[in-house]
Design a protein around this motif. Structure first.
Motif, short mmCIF file in Angstrom:
data_model
loop_
_atom_site.label_atom_id
_atom_site.label_comp_id
_atom_site.label_asym_id
_atom_site.label_seq_id
_atom_site.Cartn_x
_atom_site.Cartn_y
_atom_site.Cartn_z
N VAL A 299 -8.72 -8.24 -12.89
CA VAL A 299 -9.45 -8.61 -11.68
C VAL A 299 -10.06 -9.98 -11.90
O VAL A 299 -10.91 -10.16 -12.77
CB VAL A 299 -10.56 -7.58 -11.36
N ASN A 300 -9.57 -10.95 -11.14
CA ASN A 300 -10.13 -12.30 -11.22
C ASN A 300 -11.31 -12.45 -10.26
O ASN A 300 -11.33 -11.83 -9.20
CB ASN A 300 -9.07 -13.35 -10.86
N TYR A 301 -12.28 -13.26 -10.64
CA TYR A 301 -13.44 -13.51 -9.79
C TYR A 301 -13.99 -14.91 -10.06
O TYR A 301 -13.65 -15.53 -11.07
CB TYR A 301 -14.51 -12.44 -10.00
N PHE B 28 -12.99 -17.19 -5.51
CA PHE B 28 -12.14 -16.13 -4.97
C PHE B 28 -12.07 -14.92 -5.91
O PHE B 28 -12.22 -15.03 -7.13
CB PHE B 28 -10.72 -16.66 -4.72
N LEU B 29 -11.81 -13.79 -5.28
CA LEU B 29 -11.63 -12.51 -5.97
C LEU B 29 -10.18 -12.08 -5.77
O LEU B 29 -9.65 -12.17 -4.66
CB LEU B 29 -12.58 -11.48 -5.37
N GLY B 30 -9.52 -11.63 -6.84
CA GLY B 30 -8.12 -11.24 -6.70
C GLY B 30 -7.67 -10.25 -7.76
O GLY B 30 -8.23 -10.18 -8.85
N LEU B 31 -6.63 -9.49 -7.42
CA LEU B 31 -6.01 -8.53 -8.33
C LEU B 31 -4.73 -9.16 -8.87
O LEU B 31 -3.93 -9.70 -8.12
CB LEU B 31 -5.69 -7.23 -7.59
N GLN B 32 -4.53 -9.05 -10.18
CA GLN B 32 -3.41 -9.75 -10.82
C GLN B 32 -2.24 -8.82 -11.12
O GLN B 32 -2.42 -7.65 -11.47
CB GLN B 32 -3.87 -10.38 -12.14
N LEU C 141 9.24 -11.30 -12.06
CA LEU C 141 8.17 -12.22 -11.65
C LEU C 141 8.16 -13.42 -12.59
O LEU C 141 8.11 -13.27 -13.81
CB LEU C 141 6.82 -11.50 -11.70
N GLU C 142 8.21 -14.62 -12.01
CA GLU C 142 8.27 -15.83 -12.82
C GLU C 142 6.89 -16.35 -13.23
O GLU C 142 6.72 -16.88 -14.32
CB GLU C 142 9.02 -16.94 -12.05
N LYS C 143 5.91 -16.20 -12.34
CA LYS C 143 4.55 -16.67 -12.63
C LYS C 143 3.55 -15.62 -12.17
O LYS C 143 3.80 -14.91 -11.19
CB LYS C 143 4.27 -18.01 -11.93
N ASN C 144 2.43 -15.53 -12.90
CA ASN C 144 1.41 -14.56 -12.53
C ASN C 144 1.05 -14.70 -11.04
O ASN C 144 0.88 -15.81 -10.54
CB ASN C 144 0.15 -14.75 -13.36
N SER C 145 0.93 -13.55 -10.37
CA SER C 145 0.68 -13.56 -8.93
C SER C 145 -0.53 -12.68 -8.62
O SER C 145 -0.78 -11.68 -9.31
CB SER C 145 1.91 -13.06 -8.18
N PHE C 146 -1.26 -13.04 -7.57
CA PHE C 146 -2.50 -12.34 -7.24
C PHE C 146 -2.49 -11.87 -5.79
O PHE C 146 -1.94 -12.52 -4.90
CB PHE C 146 -3.71 -13.27 -7.45
N LEU C 147 -3.14 -10.74 -5.59
CA LEU C 147 -3.49 -10.29 -4.25
C LEU C 147 -4.93 -10.72 -4.06
O LEU C 147 -5.84 -10.22 -4.74
CB LEU C 147 -3.34 -8.77 -4.13
N VAL D 160 0.86 -1.18 0.00
CA VAL D 160 0.00 0.00 0.00
C VAL D 160 0.89 1.23 0.00
O VAL D 160 1.78 1.36 0.84
CB VAL D 160 -0.94 0.02 1.22
N GLU D 161 0.67 2.11 -0.96
CA GLU D 161 1.49 3.31 -1.11
C GLU D 161 0.59 4.49 -1.47
O GLU D 161 -0.20 4.40 -2.41
CB GLU D 161 2.53 3.07 -2.22
N ASN D 162 0.71 5.56 -0.70
CA ASN D 162 -0.11 6.76 -0.93
C ASN D 162 -1.60 6.45 -0.95
O ASN D 162 -2.36 7.01 -1.75
CB ASN D 162 0.30 7.44 -2.25
N GLY D 163 -2.01 5.52 -0.09
CA GLY D 163 -3.43 5.21 0.04
C GLY D 163 -4.00 4.32 -1.04
O GLY D 163 -5.22 4.17 -1.14
N VAL D 164 -3.13 3.69 -1.86
CA VAL D 164 -3.62 2.79 -2.92
C VAL D 164 -2.86 1.48 -2.86
O VAL D 164 -1.70 1.41 -2.43
CB VAL D 164 -3.48 3.42 -4.33
N ILE D 165 -3.54 0.41 -3.29
CA ILE D 165 -2.86 -0.89 -3.43
C ILE D 165 -2.00 -0.84 -4.68
O ILE D 165 -2.48 -0.49 -5.77
CB ILE D 165 -3.88 -2.04 -3.52
N THR D 166 -0.73 -1.18 -4.51
CA THR D 166 0.22 -1.07 -5.61
C THR D 166 0.88 -2.42 -5.86
O THR D 166 1.42 -3.05 -4.95
CB THR D 166 1.32 -0.04 -5.29
N GLY D 167 0.82 -2.86 -7.11
CA GLY D 167 1.55 -4.05 -7.54
C GLY D 167 2.65 -3.63 -8.50
O GLY D 167 2.39 -2.87 -9.44
N GLU D 168 3.87 -4.11 -8.27
CA GLU D 168 4.98 -3.63 -9.09
C GLU D 168 6.01 -4.73 -9.32
O GLU D 168 6.39 -5.47 -8.42
CB GLU D 168 5.65 -2.43 -8.42
N ILE D 169 6.48 -4.78 -10.57
CA ILE D 169 7.61 -5.61 -10.96
C ILE D 169 8.77 -4.67 -11.26
O ILE D 169 8.61 -3.70 -12.01
CB ILE D 169 7.30 -6.46 -12.20
#
Length: 271
Positions: A118-120, A249-253, A86-92, A71-80
């Motif tokens: 967004v996975n669901y 499940f629900l997840g962010l990719q 990153l070797e394989k797709n990853s989810f929050l 979490v950075e500046n009030g937002v969820i942040t995913g970064e490579i």
């Protein structure tokens, strides 16, 4: 001059009566305030059933690889980064439910080289940490695929941006060889395009590159709709009972590839 004062007993009775009146008045006021508060809460719930699932400060309620998610500046942040490929797709992954029929809203911003979604109604992949397989509302920085319905690790593309698509049950759906034969060029062959929402390029003009956009997913029964900034981008009617999912499940990719960054905020769900 003689002054007539009430007797002691009368004075006490007057005081008791006054106290009762004050108590009744206060009780009535508290009752009115409680009723008003209850009515206001009920009206607020009725007016908008969306519930926030991100507190704006932490990843509480979510699980994922914190080497890539923060979490950075009030937002969820995913970064490579170059230092952390990153070797394989990853989810929050959201931990507090496996929604079936629901609506999901969030604001997202993604770098030009980014690939996310967004996975669901998804399943966890047993041998890969923080991996999901299932429906995905696709998002990419170049906006080639943003808004389409792509099924991660399963039937691949179910509807490209601009398509109304019906997914039909394939023959021998439970046979792995038959399943593999039904995939071609990263798309599912047992699908029928039944209508158009506009061309992919026309719909692309509603997406703001490098800026904040709103994604809205509506999943009801076997009908799945993806909106970007209020515009319907794809719609799937999934009649494939052997392969579809009714909840999960629900997840962010965050997707494998070059260095990238994706951000999510204002994340809410209505079930």
């Amino acid at each position: 001059m003689k002054t007539n004062f009430p007797s002691k007993d009368k004075a006490i009775n007057w005081l008791l009566a006054a106290a009762v009146l004050v108590n009744v008045s206060c009780t009535q006021q508290q009752t009115n305030e409680t009723t008003a508060d209850t009515t206001q809460v009920a009206q607020e719930v009725k007016a908008g059933d969306f519930v926030s699932i991100f507190d704006g400060q932490s990843l509480n309620g979510w699980e994922g690889d914190t080497s890539y998610w923060r979490v950075e500046n009030g937002v969820i942040t995913g970064e490579i980064t170059p230092a952390k490929p990153l070797e394989k797709n990853s989810f929050l992954i959201w931990k507090d439910g496996q929604p079936g029929d629901f609506e999901f809203k969030a604001s997202f911003r993604i770098s030009e080289s980014g690939n996310s979604g967004v996975n669901y109604r998804s399943e966890k992949v047993a041998d890969v940490p923080f991996a999901l397989k299932g429906y995905q509302a696709d998002i990419d920085g170049k906006n080639n695929y943003t808004g389409q319905n792509y099924e991660e690790r399963k039937r691949t593309t179910l509807a490209y941006r601009g398509e109304n698509a019906t997914i039909n049950t394939q023959p021998n759906a439970n046979d792995p060889a038959s399943f593999k034969a039904n995939l071609k060029n990263n798309a599912w062959l047992s699908r029928e395009v039944t209508g158009s929402l506009g061309t992919a390029d026309e719909l692309k003009t509603h997406i703001k590159p490098g800026d904040w956009n709103e994604i809205h997913i509506v999943a009801k029964g076997n009908k799945l709709q993806h909106f970007i900034n209020g515009v319907l981008m794809s719609e799937v009617l999934d009649n494939d009972a052997a392969n579809r999912s009714d909840k999960g499940f629900l997840g962010l990719q965050i997707h494998t590839g070059p260095p990238m960054k994706v951000e999510y905020k204002n994340i809410s769900i209505k079930q």
